[in-house]
Design an enzyme around this catalytic site. Structure first.
Site, PDB file in Angstrom:
ATOM      1  N   SER A  10      84.053 123.310  11.153  1.00 47.36           N
ATOM      2  CA  SER A  10      83.332 123.328  12.422  1.00 47.36           C
ATOM      3  C   SER A  10      83.784 122.210  13.344  1.00 47.36           C
ATOM      4  CB  SER A  10      81.831 123.239  12.166  1.00 47.36           C
ATOM      5  OG  SER A  10      81.548 122.278  11.200  1.00 47.36           O
ATOM      6  N   HIS A  20      86.642 129.904  13.202  1.00 38.51           N
ATOM      7  CA  HIS A  20      85.321 129.271  13.177  1.00 38.51           C
ATOM      8  C   HIS A  20      84.231 130.291  13.497  1.00 38.51           C
ATOM      9  CE1 HIS A  20      82.411 126.086  15.020  1.00 38.51           C
ATOM     10  NE2 HIS A  20      82.092 126.368  13.770  1.00 38.51           N
ATOM     11  N   ASN A  25      81.112 123.018  19.017  1.00 35.19           N
ATOM     12  CA  ASN A  25      80.366 121.840  18.565  1.00 35.19           C
ATOM     13  C   ASN A  25      80.566 120.610  19.433  1.00 35.19           C
ATOM     14  OD1 ASN A  25      78.797 122.807  16.448  1.00 35.19           O
ATOM     15  ND2 ASN A  25      80.644 123.048  15.205  1.00 35.19           N
TER      16      ASN A  25
HETATM   17  C1  LIG Z   1      77.532 124.451  13.350  1.00 43.42           C
HETATM   18  C2  LIG Z   1      78.657 125.318  13.763  1.00 43.42           C
HETATM   19  O1  LIG Z   1      79.810 124.990  13.438  1.00 43.42           O
HETATM   20  C3  LIG Z   1      78.522 126.497  14.629  1.00 43.42           C
HETATM   21  C4  LIG Z   1      77.251 127.246  14.519  1.00 43.42           C
HETATM   22  O2  LIG Z   1      77.146 128.181  13.780  1.00 43.42           O
HETATM   23  S1  LIG Z   1      76.028 126.689  15.471  1.00 43.42           S
HETATM   24  C5  LIG Z   1      74.713 127.809  15.196  1.00 43.42           C
HETATM   25  C6  LIG Z   1      74.866 129.052  16.025  1.00 43.42           C
HETATM   26  N1  LIG Z   1      73.732 129.890  15.806  1.00 43.42           N
HETATM   27  C7  LIG Z   1      72.653 129.846  16.588  1.00 43.42           C
HETATM   28  O3  LIG Z   1      72.596 129.134  17.566  1.00 43.42           O
HETATM   29  C8  LIG Z   1      71.525 130.733  16.133  1.00 43.42           C
HETATM   30  C9  LIG Z   1      70.322 130.597  17.012  1.00 43.42           C
HETATM   31  N2  LIG Z   1      69.278 131.492  16.549  1.00 43.42           N
HETATM   32  C10 LIG Z   1      69.281 132.826  16.812  1.00 43.42           C
HETATM   33  O4  LIG Z   1      70.156 133.355  17.478  1.00 43.42           O
HETATM   34  C11 LIG Z   1      68.141 133.630  16.249  1.00 43.42           C
HETATM   35  O5  LIG Z   1      67.059 132.776  15.970  1.00 43.42           O
HETATM   36  C12 LIG Z   1      68.548 134.427  14.938  1.00 43.42           C
HETATM   37  C13 LIG Z   1      69.621 135.455  15.269  1.00 43.42           C
HETATM   38  C14 LIG Z   1      69.014 133.519  13.827  1.00 43.42           C
HETATM   39  C15 LIG Z   1      67.298 135.136  14.418  1.00 43.42           C
HETATM   40  O6  LIG Z   1      66.829 135.951  15.425  1.00 43.42           O
HETATM   41  P1  LIG Z   1      65.314 136.472  15.471  1.00 43.42           P
HETATM   42  O7  LIG Z   1      65.252 137.459  16.574  1.00 43.42           O
HETATM   43  O8  LIG Z   1      64.385 135.335  15.463  1.00 43.42           O
HETATM   44  O9  LIG Z   1      65.121 137.059  14.058  1.00 43.42           O
HETATM   45  P2  LIG Z   1      65.034 138.508  13.520  1.00 43.42           P
HETATM   46  O10 LIG Z   1      64.433 139.483  14.481  1.00 43.42           O
HETATM   47  O11 LIG Z   1      64.373 138.319  12.205  1.00 43.42           O
HETATM   48  O12 LIG Z   1      66.559 138.893  13.267  1.00 43.42           O
HETATM   49  C16 LIG Z   1      67.407 139.554  14.205  1.00 43.42           C
HETATM   50  C17 LIG Z   1      68.512 140.223  13.415  1.00 43.42           C
HETATM   51  O13 LIG Z   1      69.311 139.215  12.760  1.00 43.42           O
HETATM   52  C18 LIG Z   1      69.318 139.414  11.338  1.00 43.42           C
HETATM   53  N3  LIG Z   1      69.290 138.088  10.687  1.00 43.42           N
HETATM   54  C19 LIG Z   1      68.487 137.049  10.988  1.00 43.42           C
HETATM   55  N4  LIG Z   1      68.787 135.992  10.232  1.00 43.42           N
HETATM   56  C20 LIG Z   1      69.814 136.374   9.431  1.00 43.42           C
HETATM   57  C21 LIG Z   1      70.566 135.719   8.442  1.00 43.42           C
HETATM   58  N5  LIG Z   1      70.344 134.430   8.113  1.00 43.42           N
HETATM   59  N6  LIG Z   1      71.548 136.411   7.818  1.00 43.42           N
HETATM   60  C22 LIG Z   1      71.793 137.697   8.136  1.00 43.42           C
HETATM   61  N7  LIG Z   1      71.130 138.361   9.092  1.00 43.42           N
HETATM   62  C23 LIG Z   1      70.138 137.715   9.719  1.00 43.42           C
HETATM   63  C24 LIG Z   1      68.072 140.220  11.053  1.00 43.42           C
HETATM   64  O14 LIG Z   1      68.212 140.983   9.875  1.00 43.42           O
HETATM   65  C25 LIG Z   1      67.990 141.117  12.270  1.00 43.42           C
HETATM   66  O15 LIG Z   1      68.912 142.181  12.106  1.00 43.42           O
HETATM   67  P3  LIG Z   1      68.711 143.640  12.803  1.00 43.42           P
HETATM   68  O16 LIG Z   1      68.791 143.391  14.282  1.00 43.42           O
HETATM   69  O17 LIG Z   1      69.860 144.433  12.281  1.00 43.42           O
HETATM   70  O18 LIG Z   1      67.388 144.113  12.366  1.00 43.42           O
HETATM   71  N1  LIG Z   2      76.329 125.593   8.646  1.00 45.41           N
HETATM   72  C1  LIG Z   2      76.802 126.076   9.768  1.00 45.41           C
HETATM   73  O1  LIG Z   2      76.036 126.439  10.668  1.00 45.41           O
HETATM   74  C2  LIG Z   2      78.270 126.157   9.975  1.00 45.41           C
HETATM   75  C3  LIG Z   2      79.157 125.559   9.105  1.00 45.41           C
HETATM   76  N2  LIG Z   2      80.502 125.688   9.312  1.00 45.41           N
HETATM   77  C4  LIG Z   2      81.446 125.078   8.386  1.00 45.41           C
HETATM   78  O2  LIG Z   2      81.545 125.916   7.237  1.00 45.41           O
HETATM   79  C5  LIG Z   2      81.810 125.115   6.089  1.00 45.41           C
HETATM   80  C6  LIG Z   2      80.758 125.386   5.032  1.00 45.41           C
HETATM   81  O3  LIG Z   2      79.482 125.085   5.545  1.00 45.41           O
HETATM   82  P1  LIG Z   2      78.148 125.709   4.913  1.00 45.41           P
HETATM   83  O4  LIG Z   2      78.412 127.061   4.392  1.00 45.41           O
HETATM   84  O5  LIG Z   2      77.077 125.509   5.908  1.00 45.41           O
HETATM   85  O6  LIG Z   2      77.922 124.696   3.689  1.00 45.41           O
HETATM   86  P2  LIG Z   2      77.204 124.930   2.287  1.00 45.41           P
HETATM   87  O7  LIG Z   2      76.845 123.582   1.798  1.00 45.41           O
HETATM   88  O8  LIG Z   2      76.150 125.987   2.413  1.00 45.41           O
HETATM   89  O9  LIG Z   2      78.353 125.568   1.375  1.00 45.41           O
HETATM   90  C7  LIG Z   2      79.534 124.941   0.994  1.00 45.41           C
HETATM   91  C8  LIG Z   2      79.972 125.565  -0.327  1.00 45.41           C
HETATM   92  O10 LIG Z   2      81.304 125.143  -0.651  1.00 45.41           O
HETATM   93  C9  LIG Z   2      81.319 124.731  -1.997  1.00 45.41           C
HETATM   94  N3  LIG Z   2      82.421 123.809  -2.255  1.00 45.41           N
HETATM   95  C10 LIG Z   2      82.452 122.462  -2.092  1.00 45.41           C
HETATM   96  N4  LIG Z   2      83.650 121.986  -2.472  1.00 45.41           N
HETATM   97  C11 LIG Z   2      84.394 123.048  -2.869  1.00 45.41           C
HETATM   98  C12 LIG Z   2      85.703 123.197  -3.392  1.00 45.41           C
HETATM   99  N5  LIG Z   2      86.490 122.152  -3.595  1.00 45.41           N
HETATM  100  N6  LIG Z   2      86.137 124.439  -3.702  1.00 45.41           N
HETATM  101  C13 LIG Z   2      85.343 125.510  -3.533  1.00 45.41           C
HETATM  102  N7  LIG Z   2      84.092 125.427  -3.050  1.00 45.41           N
HETATM  103  C14 LIG Z   2      83.615 124.214  -2.725  1.00 45.41           C
HETATM  104  C15 LIG Z   2      79.958 124.104  -2.194  1.00 45.41           C
HETATM  105  O11 LIG Z   2      79.657 123.929  -3.554  1.00 45.41           O
HETATM  106  P3  LIG Z   2      78.702 122.657  -3.953  1.00 45.41           P
HETATM  107  O12 LIG Z   2      77.319 123.128  -3.674  1.00 45.41           O
HETATM  108  O13 LIG Z   2      79.000 122.440  -5.375  1.00 45.41           O
HETATM  109  O14 LIG Z   2      79.132 121.494  -3.103  1.00 45.41           O
HETATM  110  C16 LIG Z   2      79.074 125.130  -1.481  1.00 45.41           C
HETATM  111  O15 LIG Z   2      78.769 126.239  -2.303  1.00 45.41           O
HETATM  112  C17 LIG Z   2      81.881 123.658   6.570  1.00 45.41           C
HETATM  113  O16 LIG Z   2      83.210 123.334   6.846  1.00 45.41           O
HETATM  114  C18 LIG Z   2      81.048 123.723   7.845  1.00 45.41           C
HETATM  115  O17 LIG Z   2      81.375 122.713   8.753  1.00 45.41           O
HETATM  116  C19 LIG Z   2      81.013 126.426  10.342  1.00 45.41           C
HETATM  117  C20 LIG Z   2      80.181 127.077  11.199  1.00 45.41           C
HETATM  118  C21 LIG Z   2      78.730 126.958  11.117  1.00 45.41           C
END
Ligand SMILES: CC(=O)CC(=O)SCCNC(=O)CCNC(=O)[C@H](O)C(C)(C)COP(=O)(O)OP(=O)(O)OC[C@H]1O[C@@H](n2cnc3c(N)ncnc32)[C@H](O)[C@@H]1OP(=O)(O)O
Ligand SMILES: NC(=O)C1=CN([C@@H]2O[C@H](COP(=O)(O)OP(=O)(O)OC[C@H]3O[C@@H](n4cnc5c(N)ncnc54)[C@H](OP(=O)(O)O)[C@@H]3O)[C@@H](O)[C@H]2O)C=CC1
Length: 283
Positions: free
Chosen positions: A119, A140, A190
């Site tokens: 990320s 990503h 991000n």
């Molecule tokens: C950190 C990084 O590197 C990058 C990132 O990912 S940053 C994070 C980016 N994501 C966001 O910003 C998410 C923000 N949140 C949202 O968009 C919404 O709250 C959400 C989509 C998660 C849930 O939406 P909601 O309307 O409150 O929930 P809900 O009505 O229960 O779900 C909508 C749909 O999503 C699905 N869903 C919700 N959560 C889910 C999950 N964790 N896994 C799979 N499907 C999921 C539901 O099954 C539902 O599907 P259908 O439309 O097919 O029925």
């Molecule tokens: N969370 C988010 O919203 C997002 C995350 N990402 C990126 O995705 C990646 C995973 O994040 P996320 O899924 O949230 O993290 P989690 O902690 O849910 O999952 C990471 C998984 O990788 C496993 N792992 C660690 N080291 C190794 C290895 N050497 N070989 C194989 N598997 C390993 C961990 O096992 P163990 O539990 O033993 O450590 C764990 O099961 C990160 O790089 C994150 O930045 C990208 C987009 C969104």
């Protein structure tokens, strides 16, 4: 022949989501993690997501079974020798990622594309751990993967055009929308999202408002689907901290310093939804 078989490394929240959407689009998927129990947990999440779709009448149960049959578990990285694309989604740590990529470079045939779901970490640096930097790229996905349309596709310094195009096509085949970005800390998603979340944590730290009030302001005032503190819990506070550290170190500007409260929660093991407690409690 193109991409037919994919290995996803890391069966956590992102890895399991990526494996699910790949299997739903017809790819054969090896879901790899360090231990069987982690892979089983990831496969359990996928089965639960698909069952929910069946219950809602959005999917036939035969289709669910067919999708699950395309998912194979792996705890031996050598299994990567049989795939066309690897998508790494292990923990957000450069040492771990470069170690995995160096091993993959030894294991996989030369044509195999090595993608990272990092990320924030530099793709160019991950690529430098291999002898095929032209075949290394960032893919990503956003959380939750089955729902969010975006895939940021990140070109490293040496990423070949053909590799970019193949990954773009692959992302489209997953019903996602690929968006091209260059390799800078935090990329685009991000670079913009995480300082907002960090600022929300400072707002809590400085006692400007309660966590519920901070989330309400952003939900009701800006139409965000989740408030920033709920979203931080959802992403994982460890991941949020790693991303802020990457921005801080990589861009060298103090405006990216992680909030001490974020550090404290991570040190306490309060990692958000996945550990049962973050800013909020989950059961
Ligand atoms: C950190 C990084 O590197 C990058 C990132 O990912 S940053 C994070 C980016 N994501 C966001 O910003 C998410 C923000 N949140 C949202 O968009 C919404 O709250 C959400 C989509 C998660 C849930 O939406 P909601 O309307 O409150 O929930 P809900 O009505 O229960 O779900 C909508 C749909 O999503 C699905 N869903 C919700 N959560 C889910 C999950 N964790 N896994 C799979 N499907 C999921 C539901 O099954 C539902 O599907 P259908 O439309 O097919 O029925
Ligand atoms: N969370 C988010 O919203 C997002 C995350 N990402 C990126 O995705 C990646 C995973 O994040 P996320 O899924 O949230 O993290 P989690 O902690 O849910 O999952 C990471 C998984 O990788 C496993 N792992 C660690 N080291 C190794 C290895 N050497 N070989 C194989 N598997 C390993 C961990 O096992 P163990 O539990 O033993 O450590 C764990 O099961 C990160 O790089 C994150 O930045 C990208 C987009 C969104």
């Amino acid at each position: 022949m193109g991409i037919q078989k994919v290995m996803v490394i890391g069966a956590g929240q992102m890895g399991s989501g990526i494996a699910q959407v790949c299997a739903m689009s017809g790819y054969e998927v090896l879901l790899h993690d360090l231990k069987d129990e982690y892979v089983e947990k990831g496969l359990g999440t996928i089965a639960k997501n698909l069952s929910r779709q069946v219950e809602k009448g959005k999917m036939e149960s035969e289709e669910k079974d067919a999708i699950l049959s395309r998912l194979i578990s792996s705890t031996n990285l050598k299994n990567a020798a049989a795939v066309d694309l690897v998508i790494e989604a292990a923990v957000e740590n450069m040492e771990i990622k470069t170690r995995i990529f160096a091993e993959l470079d030894e294991i996989t045939p030369r044509h195999v594309i090595l993608a990272s779901n990092t990320s924030s970490l530099p793709i160019t640096e991950i690529a430098a751990a291999t002898k095929r930097p032209e075949k290394v790229i960032g893919m990503h996905f956003m959380n939750p993967v089955p729902v969010m349309k975006l895939v940021e596709v990140i070109r490293g310094l040496a990423t070949a055009d053909e590799v970019y195009q193949e990954v773009e096509k692959m992302a489209e085949s997953l019903n996602k929308v690929p968006v091209e970005v260059n390799d800078f800390p935090g990329f685009v998603a991000n670079r913009i999202l995480m300082p907002m979340i960090n600022e929300a944590i400072y707002t809590l730290y400085e006692g400007v408002a309660t966590k519920e009030a901070i989330d309400d302001v952003m939900k009701l005032g800006m139409n965000h689907p989740m408030g920033p503190l709920t979203l931080a819990d959802f992403i994982g506070l460890d991941t949020c901290l790693y991303i802020m550290e990457t921005l801080h170190q990589g861009l060298g500007d103090d405006k990216y310093r992680p909030c001490p409260l974020l550090r404290k929660y991570v040190k306490a093991g309060w990692l958000g939804k996945k550990s049962g407690r973050g800013f909020y409690e989950y059961n």
